[in-house]
Design an enzyme around this catalytic site. Structure first.
Site, PDB file in Angstrom:
ATOM      1  N   ARG A  73       0.851  -1.266   0.039  1.00  0.00           N
ATOM      2  CA  ARG A  73       0.197  -0.095   0.052  1.00  0.00           C
ATOM      3  C   ARG A  73       0.851   1.233   0.035  1.00  0.00           C
ATOM      4  O   ARG A  73       0.459   2.314  -0.464  1.00  0.00           O
ATOM      5  CB  ARG A  73      -1.194   0.205   1.039  1.00  0.00           C
ATOM      6  CG  ARG A  73      -2.025  -1.169   1.088  1.00  0.00           C
ATOM      7  CD  ARG A  73      -3.027  -0.784   2.189  1.00  0.00           C
ATOM      8  NE  ARG A  73      -2.547  -1.080   3.459  1.00  0.00           N
ATOM      9  CZ  ARG A  73      -2.675  -2.273   4.063  1.00  0.00           C
ATOM     10  NH1 ARG A  73      -3.247  -3.317   3.351  1.00  0.00           N
ATOM     11  NH2 ARG A  73      -2.130  -2.615   5.286  1.00  0.00           N
ATOM     12  N   GLU A 109       1.802  -5.607  13.712  1.00  0.00           N
ATOM     13  CA  GLU A 109       0.710  -5.878  14.731  1.00  0.00           C
ATOM     14  C   GLU A 109      -0.131  -7.171  13.917  1.00  0.00           C
ATOM     15  O   GLU A 109      -0.905  -7.800  14.909  1.00  0.00           O
ATOM     16  CB  GLU A 109      -0.418  -4.816  14.608  1.00  0.00           C
ATOM     17  CG  GLU A 109      -1.106  -4.585  12.954  1.00  0.00           C
ATOM     18  CD  GLU A 109      -0.164  -3.699  12.363  1.00  0.00           C
ATOM     19  OE1 GLU A 109      -0.965  -2.868  11.692  1.00  0.00           O
ATOM     20  OE2 GLU A 109       1.102  -3.649  12.348  1.00  0.00           O
TER      21      GLU A 109
END
Length: 208
Positions: A73, A109
């Protein structure tokens, strides 16, 4: 120095940031209650262009030599480099580009990663570099990129992202890794667009 108009444009959580945030829905995804989906913003090309212009305004006066984006991204923010007229390079997973060096493993994460790669000629010794991505969370991915830029003799003056989740304290990690700091246009404090889930919605997220 940045103009007063530029500074107003890239004010974190300011009027433009809030308008952009309204187009970024969050979903329960990858076992995370609030996964912020930048795909929502991409449905509004004029507003996405304004977001890239705001990020470019942030760095216009910083004498940046090049900008790097993270697989995948982060590649969306190539227009930021184009607006500033500086080269853009990619930080990718292993085996995707020739003539590379690889970082050590790192954690996000979501899970643990093997490392990122950068081409050996992407950064010159002494270059002032900004690393770009869609979101700063724990900072693990950014730290891998900082390691690579430093290996090539460059300096990461800042990590710039569209969104920063301040509660996860990624900025502390990127500073400890050697970057000048981090900056984002939007924080979780203004991301309140809960997605309307269709009937039968499933969290089918996989590591990426």
């Amino acid at each position: 120095m940045a103009s007063e108009e530029d500074a107003e444009t890239y004010t974190p959580d300011g009027p433009l940031a809030r308008e952009i945030a309204s187009k970024i829905p969050y979903f329960p995804f990858k076992a995370i209650p609030r996964f912020y989906d930048i795909g929502g913003l991409l449905k509004h090309p004029q507003l996405f262009d304004m977001a890239c212009s705001a990020m470019a305004a942030r760095y216009r006066s910083m004498k940046v030599d090049s900008m790097g984006g993270f697989d995948a991204r982060g590649f969306l923010f190539t227009p930021v480099a184009i607006k500033l007229g500086v080269p853009f390079f990619m930080l990718r997973k292993g085996g995707k580009m020739p003539n590379t060096i690889r970082s050590g493993g790192y954690e996000t994460e979501y899970d643990k990663k093997d490392g990122l790669c950068i081409q050996r000629d992407a950064v010159r010794s002494g270059d002032r570099v900004v690393l770009l991505d869609d979101l700063i969370a724990t900072g693990g991915t950014l730290c891998a990129g900082i390691e690579l830029v430093k290996q090539l003799g460059g300096e990461v003056v800042e990590c710039g992202c569209l969104v920063q989740l301040k509660a996860l304290k990624g900025e502390e990690k990127v500073k400890a890794a050697g970057a000048g700091g981090s900056w984002a246009l939007i924080s979780e404090e203004v991301l309140d667009n809960e997605a309307a889930l269709p009937e039968g919605y499933e969290d089918d997220g996989a590591p990426h």
